[in-house]
Design a protein around this motif. Structure first.
Motif, PDB file in Angstrom:
ATOM      1  N   GLY A  14      57.077  65.792  15.674  1.00 29.26           N
ATOM      2  CA  GLY A  14      57.447  65.796  16.957  1.00 29.26           C
ATOM      3  C   GLY A  14      58.067  67.080  17.543  1.00 29.26           C
ATOM      4  O   GLY A  14      58.120  67.605  18.513  1.00 29.26           O
ATOM      5  N   LEU A  15      59.231  67.767  16.576  1.00 30.24           N
ATOM      6  CA  LEU A  15      59.964  68.691  17.104  1.00 30.24           C
ATOM      7  C   LEU A  15      59.115  70.074  17.044  1.00 30.24           C
ATOM      8  O   LEU A  15      59.024  70.765  17.884  1.00 30.24           O
ATOM      9  N   LEU A  16      58.229  70.259  15.987  1.00 30.36           N
ATOM     10  CA  LEU A  16      57.349  71.233  15.710  1.00 30.36           C
ATOM     11  C   LEU A  16      56.408  71.557  17.056  1.00 30.36           C
ATOM     12  O   LEU A  16      56.239  72.543  17.851  1.00 30.36           O
ATOM     13  N   ALA A  17      55.633  70.353  17.423  1.00 31.62           N
ATOM     14  CA  ALA A  17      54.637  70.506  18.509  1.00 31.62           C
ATOM     15  C   ALA A  17      55.359  70.542  19.776  1.00 31.62           C
ATOM     16  O   ALA A  17      54.908  71.376  20.551  1.00 31.62           O
ATOM     17  N   GLU A  75      62.340  71.825  25.577  1.00 32.14           N
ATOM     18  CA  GLU A  75      61.053  70.606  25.204  1.00 32.14           C
ATOM     19  C   GLU A  75      61.656  70.282  23.961  1.00 32.14           C
ATOM     20  O   GLU A  75      61.315  68.867  23.510  1.00 32.14           O
ATOM     21  N   PRO A  76      61.862  71.189  22.726  1.00 32.04           N
ATOM     22  CA  PRO A  76      62.172  70.852  21.461  1.00 32.04           C
ATOM     23  C   PRO A  76      63.193  69.493  21.323  1.00 32.04           C
ATOM     24  O   PRO A  76      63.236  68.550  20.437  1.00 32.04           O
ATOM     25  N   ILE A  77      64.127  69.791  22.238  1.00 32.47           N
ATOM     26  CA  ILE A  77      65.488  68.807  22.179  1.00 32.47           C
ATOM     27  C   ILE A  77      64.886  67.363  22.787  1.00 32.47           C
ATOM     28  O   ILE A  77      65.066  66.359  22.057  1.00 32.47           O
ATOM     29  N   GLY A  78      63.958  67.424  23.822  1.00 31.83           N
ATOM     30  CA  GLY A  78      63.056  66.322  24.146  1.00 31.83           C
ATOM     31  C   GLY A  78      62.296  65.527  23.062  1.00 31.83           C
ATOM     32  O   GLY A  78      62.147  64.510  22.794  1.00 31.83           O
ATOM     33  N   GLY A  79      61.618  66.622  22.502  1.00 37.21           N
ATOM     34  CA  GLY A  79      60.869  66.340  21.362  1.00 37.21           C
ATOM     35  C   GLY A  79      61.556  65.515  20.124  1.00 37.21           C
ATOM     36  O   GLY A  79      61.039  64.533  19.752  1.00 37.21           O
ATOM     37  N   LEU A  80      62.763  65.885  19.921  1.00 30.81           N
ATOM     38  CA  LEU A  80      63.430  65.439  18.796  1.00 30.81           C
ATOM     39  C   LEU A  80      63.875  64.037  19.176  1.00 30.81           C
ATOM     40  O   LEU A  80      64.017  63.132  18.215  1.00 30.81           O
ATOM     41  N   GLU A 125      59.028  66.077  29.469  1.00 30.22           N
ATOM     42  CA  GLU A 125      57.677  66.419  28.711  1.00 30.22           C
ATOM     43  C   GLU A 125      57.892  66.779  27.394  1.00 30.22           C
ATOM     44  O   GLU A 125      56.902  66.123  26.673  1.00 30.22           O
ATOM     45  N   GLY A 126      58.688  67.263  26.825  1.00 31.14           N
ATOM     46  CA  GLY A 126      59.120  67.194  25.350  1.00 31.14           C
ATOM     47  C   GLY A 126      59.376  65.755  24.946  1.00 31.14           C
ATOM     48  O   GLY A 126      59.039  65.677  23.929  1.00 31.14           O
ATOM     49  N   LEU A 127      59.965  64.937  25.799  1.00 29.19           N
ATOM     50  CA  LEU A 127      60.423  63.620  25.217  1.00 29.19           C
ATOM     51  C   LEU A 127      59.145  62.721  25.126  1.00 29.19           C
ATOM     52  O   LEU A 127      58.920  62.069  24.270  1.00 29.19           O
ATOM     53  N   ALA A 128      58.120  63.095  26.169  1.00 35.13           N
ATOM     54  CA  ALA A 128      56.698  62.547  26.084  1.00 35.13           C
ATOM     55  C   ALA A 128      56.175  62.773  24.690  1.00 35.13           C
ATOM     56  O   ALA A 128      55.441  61.756  24.204  1.00 35.13           O
ATOM     57  N   VAL A 129      55.876  64.198  24.437  1.00 31.43           N
ATOM     58  CA  VAL A 129      55.334  64.482  23.234  1.00 31.43           C
ATOM     59  C   VAL A 129      55.996  63.932  22.094  1.00 31.43           C
ATOM     60  O   VAL A 129      55.386  63.118  21.034  1.00 31.43           O
ATOM     61  N   GLY A 130      57.326  63.724  21.972  1.00 36.06           N
ATOM     62  CA  GLY A 130      58.059  63.112  21.035  1.00 36.06           C
ATOM     63  C   GLY A 130      57.751  61.536  20.641  1.00 36.06           C
ATOM     64  O   GLY A 130      57.632  61.090  19.637  1.00 36.06           O
ATOM     65  N   VAL A 131      57.841  61.074  21.772  1.00 33.52           N
ATOM     66  CA  VAL A 131      57.340  59.590  22.035  1.00 33.52           C
ATOM     67  C   VAL A 131      56.026  59.375  21.242  1.00 33.52           C
ATOM     68  O   VAL A 131      55.899  58.511  20.725  1.00 33.52           O
ATOM     69  N   GLY A 132      55.030  60.352  21.651  1.00 36.75           N
ATOM     70  CA  GLY A 132      53.618  60.190  21.167  1.00 36.75           C
ATOM     71  C   GLY A 132      53.605  60.376  19.894  1.00 36.75           C
ATOM     72  O   GLY A 132      52.793  59.332  19.085  1.00 36.75           O
ATOM     73  N   MET A 159      54.425  66.299   6.054  1.00 34.90           N
ATOM     74  CA  MET A 159      55.277  66.397   7.115  1.00 34.90           C
ATOM     75  C   MET A 159      55.632  65.002   8.092  1.00 34.90           C
ATOM     76  O   MET A 159      54.815  64.573   8.351  1.00 34.90           O
ATOM     77  N   GLY A 160      56.982  64.670   8.175  1.00 31.12           N
ATOM     78  CA  GLY A 160      57.413  63.283   8.665  1.00 31.12           C
ATOM     79  C   GLY A 160      57.089  63.595  10.358  1.00 31.12           C
ATOM     80  O   GLY A 160      57.096  64.487  10.950  1.00 31.12           O
ATOM     81  N   THR A 161      57.442  62.259  10.886  1.00 31.57           N
ATOM     82  CA  THR A 161      57.051  62.226  12.248  1.00 31.57           C
ATOM     83  C   THR A 161      58.140  62.894  13.124  1.00 31.57           C
ATOM     84  O   THR A 161      57.722  63.528  13.955  1.00 31.57           O
ATOM     85  N   LEU A 162      59.393  62.915  12.684  1.00 29.06           N
ATOM     86  CA  LEU A 162      60.483  63.757  13.329  1.00 29.06           C
ATOM     87  C   LEU A 162      60.066  65.195  13.220  1.00 29.06           C
ATOM     88  O   LEU A 162      60.278  65.928  14.290  1.00 29.06           O
ATOM     89  N   GLN A 163      59.898  65.777  12.209  1.00 33.08           N
ATOM     90  CA  GLN A 163      59.395  67.256  12.205  1.00 33.08           C
ATOM     91  C   GLN A 163      58.062  67.457  12.965  1.00 33.08           C
ATOM     92  O   GLN A 163      58.037  68.644  13.663  1.00 33.08           O
TER      93      GLN A 163
END
Length: 257
Positions: free
Chosen positions: A7-10, A188-193, A129-136, A1-5
């Motif tokens: 980040g979105l899933l988490a 949050e998934p929007i921010g994660g993506l 918060e979603g943005l922070a997860v995605g950046v992680g 699973m790629g980074t983008l997927q």
């Protein structure tokens, strides 16, 4: 699973935790005025701790990492915080109060406006918060992204409960209260993506987004929630609720990082 997927899933799972946190409302019977004020006080405490430990402190740390200066970081977060407060003040002042949202029978427009400002603030704070997860995840450190997602997901549970309880107090049905609480986490998934897909863009925005959400939360706590809980003679009980909420969220934030 790629980074983008990833980040979105988490971030999606972290956001869905708001719905898990709201589940106890299905076991609650009648809510008295005293219980409403205690629950709103608890919600204010949760939001106050989240403002300090989930938004302001991480915002200063993120800004320090970008600028290399604690002074610059403090000014960035101060500016973002004031902008968030101004945004909520303008939302409150210029929203069409009587028709802000059509509520259930027996709900006053003032109470509905208060609850929905509260929901807007919670939703706004879920986006960074979603943005922070995605950046992680986008930074290439999957372990860090996963740890952030788990921590934020657990912190989202009391927030989901608080939103659902507020809606229940405003005479919404349990099903509607649950679905709206769940929906607040779905930003949050929007921010994660965004975070995972464009780290170079998202990283500089993160401290501003965290601070903006903190300002919005502080405005709602001080302008709406605390005055409401002190209006009907249950000031001490609601203050006790606030302190318990603050302690619960502080422990979650500090222990889960």
């Amino acid at each position: 699973m790629g980074t983008l997927q990833l980040g979105l899933l988490a971030s999606l799972l972290a956001g869905m935790a708001t719905g898990v946190g709201a589940l106890p409302i299905f076991f609650i019977r009648d809510v008295t005025q005293k219980a409403q004020d205690i629950m709103l006080g608890f919600g204010a405490g949760v939001m106050l701790a989240a403002t300090a430990f989930s938004l302001i402190i991480p915002g200063i740390e993120a800004a320090s990492g970008i600028t290399g200066s604690k002074v610059s970081a403090a000014f960035i977060v101060a500016a973002g915080l004031l902008l968030g407060g101004i945004f909520l003040w303008l939302s409150n002042k210029y929203s069409p109060h009587e028709h802000f949202i059509k509520g259930p029978e027996g709900s006053s427009s003032a109470n509905l406006r208060r609850i929905w400002l509260f929901i807007i603030a919670i939703t706004l704070h879920n986006l960074p918060e979603g943005l922070a997860v995605g950046v992680g995840f986008g930074g290439g450190d999957s372990a860090n992204g996963l740890a952030l997602a788990v921590g934020i997901g657990l912190q989202n549970m009391p927030e989901g409960l608080v939103v659902a309880l507020g809606l229940l107090a405003a005479k919404y049905s349990k099903q509607t209260a649950f679905l709206i609480a769940l929906a607040t986490g779905m930003v949050e998934p929007i921010g994660g993506l965004l975070g995972a897909g464009a780290v170079s863009v998202a990283e500089p925005i993160l401290p501003w987004a965290l601070a903006f959400a903190a300002g919005a939360m502080l405005f709602v706590i001080s302008d709406e929630i605390i005055p409401e809980t002190h209006r009907k003679g249950f000031e001490t009980e609601s203050t006790a609720g606030l302190m318990v909420g603050f302690v619960v969220m502080m422990i979650l934030d500090v222990t889960l990082g």
